[in-house]
Design a protein around this motif. Structure first.
Motif, PDB file in Angstrom:
ATOM      1  N   PRO A 285       0.799  -1.232   0.000  1.00 43.87           N
ATOM      2  CA  PRO A 285       0.000   0.000   0.000  1.00 43.87           C
ATOM      3  C   PRO A 285       0.834   1.285   0.000  1.00 43.87           C
ATOM      4  CG  PRO A 285      -0.892  -1.578   1.571  1.00 43.87           C
ATOM      5  CD  PRO A 285       0.428  -2.118   1.128  1.00 43.87           C
ATOM      6  N   PHE A 286       2.103   1.207   0.375  1.00 49.44           N
ATOM      7  CA  PHE A 286       2.939   2.403   0.455  1.00 49.44           C
ATOM      8  C   PHE A 286       3.715   2.665  -0.845  1.00 49.44           C
ATOM      9  CE2 PHE A 286       2.643   0.616   4.786  1.00 49.44           C
ATOM     10  CZ  PHE A 286       1.907   1.645   5.376  1.00 49.44           C
ATOM     11  N   GLY A 287       3.593   1.760  -1.803  1.00 48.95           N
ATOM     12  CA  GLY A 287       4.228   1.964  -3.097  1.00 48.95           C
ATOM     13  C   GLY A 287       5.737   2.089  -3.007  1.00 48.95           C
ATOM     14  N   ALA A 289       7.516   4.300  -1.722  1.00 48.93           N
ATOM     15  CA  ALA A 289       8.024   4.787  -0.438  1.00 48.93           C
ATOM     16  C   ALA A 289       8.462   3.645   0.471  1.00 48.93           C
ATOM     17  CB  ALA A 289       6.963   5.632   0.267  1.00 48.93           C
ATOM     18  N   GLY A 290       7.897   2.458   0.268  1.00 44.71           N
ATOM     19  CA  GLY A 290       8.247   1.324   1.104  1.00 44.71           C
ATOM     20  C   GLY A 290       9.396   0.491   0.575  1.00 44.71           C
ATOM     21  N   HIS A 291      10.002   0.930  -0.539  1.00 44.24           N
ATOM     22  CA  HIS A 291      11.044   0.124  -1.190  1.00 44.24           C
ATOM     23  C   HIS A 291      12.208  -0.182  -0.246  1.00 44.24           C
ATOM     24  CE1 HIS A 291      13.842  -1.336  -4.230  1.00 44.24           C
ATOM     25  NE2 HIS A 291      14.731  -0.487  -3.765  1.00 44.24           N
ATOM     26  N   THR A 292      12.685   0.828   0.490  1.00 43.50           N
ATOM     27  CA  THR A 292      13.864   0.606   1.327  1.00 43.50           C
ATOM     28  C   THR A 292      13.573  -0.390   2.443  1.00 43.50           C
ATOM     29  OG1 THR A 292      14.711   2.815   0.851  1.00 43.50           O
ATOM     30  CG2 THR A 292      15.586   1.713   2.793  1.00 43.50           C
ATOM     31  N   LEU A 293      12.369  -0.355   3.011  1.00 38.91           N
ATOM     32  CA  LEU A 293      12.040  -1.324   4.054  1.00 38.91           C
ATOM     33  C   LEU A 293      11.930  -2.733   3.489  1.00 38.91           C
ATOM     34  CD1 LEU A 293       9.500   0.565   6.342  1.00 38.91           C
ATOM     35  CD2 LEU A 293      11.834  -0.133   6.895  1.00 38.91           C
ATOM     36  N   VAL A 294      11.442  -2.875   2.272  1.00 38.17           N
ATOM     37  CA  VAL A 294      11.432  -4.193   1.641  1.00 38.17           C
ATOM     38  C   VAL A 294      12.864  -4.667   1.416  1.00 38.17           C
ATOM     39  CG1 VAL A 294      10.763  -5.512  -0.397  1.00 38.17           C
ATOM     40  CG2 VAL A 294       9.177  -3.830   0.561  1.00 38.17           C
ATOM     41  N   GLU A 295      13.719  -3.763   0.972  1.00 39.20           N
ATOM     42  CA  GLU A 295      15.136  -4.104   0.805  1.00 39.20           C
ATOM     43  C   GLU A 295      15.764  -4.489   2.143  1.00 39.20           C
ATOM     44  OE1 GLU A 295      16.921  -4.244  -2.261  1.00 39.20           O
ATOM     45  OE2 GLU A 295      14.807  -4.259  -2.799  1.00 39.20           O
ATOM     46  N   THR A 296      15.305  -3.858   3.220  1.00 45.69           N
ATOM     47  CA  THR A 296      15.804  -4.202   4.548  1.00 45.69           C
ATOM     48  C   THR A 296      15.454  -5.639   4.900  1.00 45.69           C
ATOM     49  OG1 THR A 296      15.496  -1.893   5.228  1.00 45.69           O
ATOM     50  CG2 THR A 296      15.862  -3.508   6.963  1.00 45.69           C
ATOM     51  N   ALA A 297      14.236  -6.041   4.580  1.00 47.29           N
ATOM     52  CA  ALA A 297      13.832  -7.428   4.831  1.00 47.29           C
ATOM     53  C   ALA A 297      14.720  -8.390   4.051  1.00 47.29           C
ATOM     54  CB  ALA A 297      12.365  -7.621   4.454  1.00 47.29           C
ATOM     55  N   ARG A 298      15.006  -8.058   2.801  1.00 47.00           N
ATOM     56  CA  ARG A 298      15.879  -8.913   1.985  1.00 47.00           C
ATOM     57  C   ARG A 298      17.298  -8.946   2.554  1.00 47.00           C
ATOM     58  NH1 ARG A 298      13.304  -6.173  -3.046  1.00 47.00           N
ATOM     59  NH2 ARG A 298      11.567  -7.585  -3.497  1.00 47.00           N
ATOM     60  N   PHE A 299      17.764  -7.790   3.008  1.00 43.98           N
ATOM     61  CA  PHE A 299      19.101  -7.703   3.590  1.00 43.98           C
ATOM     62  C   PHE A 299      19.207  -8.582   4.828  1.00 43.98           C
ATOM     63  CE2 PHE A 299      21.517  -5.574   7.001  1.00 43.98           C
ATOM     64  CZ  PHE A 299      22.799  -5.637   6.459  1.00 43.98           C
ATOM     65  N   ILE A 300      18.201  -8.519   5.676  1.00 44.93           N
ATOM     66  CA  ILE A 300      18.202  -9.316   6.912  1.00 44.93           C
ATOM     67  C   ILE A 300      18.228 -10.806   6.596  1.00 44.93           C
ATOM     68  CG2 ILE A 300      16.709 -10.029   8.833  1.00 44.93           C
ATOM     69  CD1 ILE A 300      15.940  -7.052   9.096  1.00 44.93           C
ATOM     70  N   ALA A 301      17.457 -11.198   5.594  1.00 45.93           N
ATOM     71  CA  ALA A 301      17.343 -12.616   5.252  1.00 45.93           C
ATOM     72  C   ALA A 301      18.608 -13.172   4.626  1.00 45.93           C
ATOM     73  CB  ALA A 301      16.157 -12.834   4.319  1.00 45.93           C
ATOM     74  N   SER A 302      19.392 -12.300   3.978  1.00 44.73           N
ATOM     75  CA  SER A 302      20.553 -12.779   3.227  1.00 44.73           C
ATOM     76  C   SER A 302      21.875 -12.353   3.843  1.00 44.73           C
ATOM     77  CB  SER A 302      20.489 -12.268   1.786  1.00 44.73           C
ATOM     78  OG  SER A 302      20.519 -10.853   1.756  1.00 44.73           O
ATOM     79  N   ARG A 303      21.856 -11.743   5.034  1.00 40.18           N
ATOM     80  CA  ARG A 303      23.096 -11.219   5.611  1.00 40.18           C
ATOM     81  C   ARG A 303      24.073 -12.346   5.930  1.00 40.18           C
ATOM     82  NH1 ARG A 303      22.860 -10.863  11.464  1.00 40.18           N
ATOM     83  NH2 ARG A 303      21.085 -12.065  12.185  1.00 40.18           N
ATOM     84  N   ASP A 304      25.359 -11.985   5.919  1.00 39.45           N
ATOM     85  CA  ASP A 304      26.392 -12.987   6.180  1.00 39.45           C
ATOM     86  C   ASP A 304      27.172 -12.692   7.447  1.00 39.45           C
ATOM     87  OD1 ASP A 304      27.862 -10.797   5.411  1.00 39.45           O
ATOM     88  OD2 ASP A 304      28.795 -11.752   3.667  1.00 39.45           O
ATOM     89  N   ARG A 305      26.681 -11.747   8.266  1.00 43.95           N
ATOM     90  CA  ARG A 305      27.341 -11.460   9.549  1.00 43.95           C
ATOM     91  C   ARG A 305      26.379 -10.716  10.449  1.00 43.95           C
ATOM     92  NH1 ARG A 305      32.568  -8.472   8.179  1.00 43.95           N
ATOM     93  NH2 ARG A 305      32.509  -9.939   6.471  1.00 43.95           N
TER      94      ARG A 305
END
Length: 305
Positions: A285-287, A289-305
């Motif tokens: 719903p945030f279009g 504007a929510g891109h960075t938070l979605v990227e944050t979710a991906r970052f958390i899931a794929s982090r290596d440290r």
């Protein structure tokens, strides 16, 4: 994510970390505030050692990015983020103590009890805990009284016996009596998930969001918390201390059960993919504007440290 988005996300994450670190450095000055009698230099040094030692500042970033997405005030967001980071860092200082997880390294540096002593580490954690609520209550956090009260109340619940501290108690108990799967989920939701959930809810509260948006961001924070813990458990079985900046394999060595140990690495990675998809759907719903938070979710899931 493509390289342009990756660079943009990394720059935003690093920029927020620098801004939060600068504010924390100012807040951890040895100059007493009005109403304080004095700030012992040795204690302040230990507090700074436990706080100003790098780190991605993920919890503050979630606050800041939620506020940015919702169009809230950045200055207030930084102070709320700094308060949350004080809570997080106090918990790390105490978790590292010999009576708890007994760790010598944190973010690649000696832990506070190693660099100073156990008593000073306990006091540094105590001081950071109380400082967090000082920051939120102070008039410099320019928010309506109702918003500040909600932020303080929710942080108390997230950080206390029904959240992070209770989760640490369950974690210590798990060394003696292994929990079942439901117990593992509850433990992790309290110890790790509660502050991540709060970060996103706090961003909504700071922005004056309506109840529906607050509920949506709270759920997003819960998903982030689940993903963070799954990724952390994966790192615990697949990484070494040089990569993590702390001792690896600690949970396995203590016999603690995790969802990874129950279901395996492949199942955990599949669950992470599902969580990222759920997070993305929540923010639709945030279009843009929510891109960075979605990227944050991906970052958390794929982090290596």
């Amino acid at each position: 994510m493509d390289m342009a988005h990756e660079d943009s996300f990394a720059a935003r994450l690093d920029g927020a970390a620098r801004d939060v670190a600068a504010l924390l450095a100012a807040l951890l000055s040895e100059t007493p505030l009005e109403g304080e009698i004095g700030r012992p230099p040795h204690l302040m040094q230990a507090m700074r050692h436990g706080v100003l030692n790098g780190g991605k500042r993920l919890r503050p970033f979630l606050v800041i990015e939620t506020v940015r997405m919702l169009g809230g005030p950045r200055d207030a967001a930084l102070r709320v983020a700094a308060a949350l980071e004080c809570i997080h860092c106090y918990s790390l200082i105490h978790d590292d103590l010999p009576a708890m997880d007994d760790d010598d390294l944190r973010r690649g540096q000696p832990t506070v009890h190693v660099a100073f002593d156990e008593a000073t580490a306990i006091l540094a954690g105590d001081a950071l805990l109380t400082m967090a609520f000082d920051i939120l209550a102070a008039p410099e956090t320019h928010l309506p009284d109702q918003a500040r009260l909600a932020l303080i109340g929710q942080l108390s619940r997230a950080a206390g016996v029904g959240g992070m501290v209770g989760g640490q108690a369950l974690d210590l108990h798990a060394e003696r009596v292994a929990p079942d799967e439901a117990g593992i989920v509850r433990l992790q939701a309290m110890k790790t998930g509660a502050l991540l959930r709060y970060a996103c809810a706090a961003g909504a509260l700071t922005s004056g969001a309506d109840a529906q948006t607050l509920a949506r961001m709270t759920r997003f924070g819960e998903i982030i918390g689940l993903a963070f813990q799954l990724a952390d458990d994966l790192l615990d079985v697949t990484s070494d201390a040089a990569t993590l900046g702390k001792a690896a394999g600690k949970d396995a060595g203590r016999g603690k059960g995790t969802l990874v140990s129950l279901h395996g690495v492949d199942a955990a990675r599949a669950r992470l993919d599902t969580l990222v998809q759920e997070a993305a759907v929540l923010l639709e719903p945030f279009g843009d504007a929510g891109h960075t938070l979605v990227e944050t979710a991906r970052f958390i899931a794929s982090r290596d440290r």
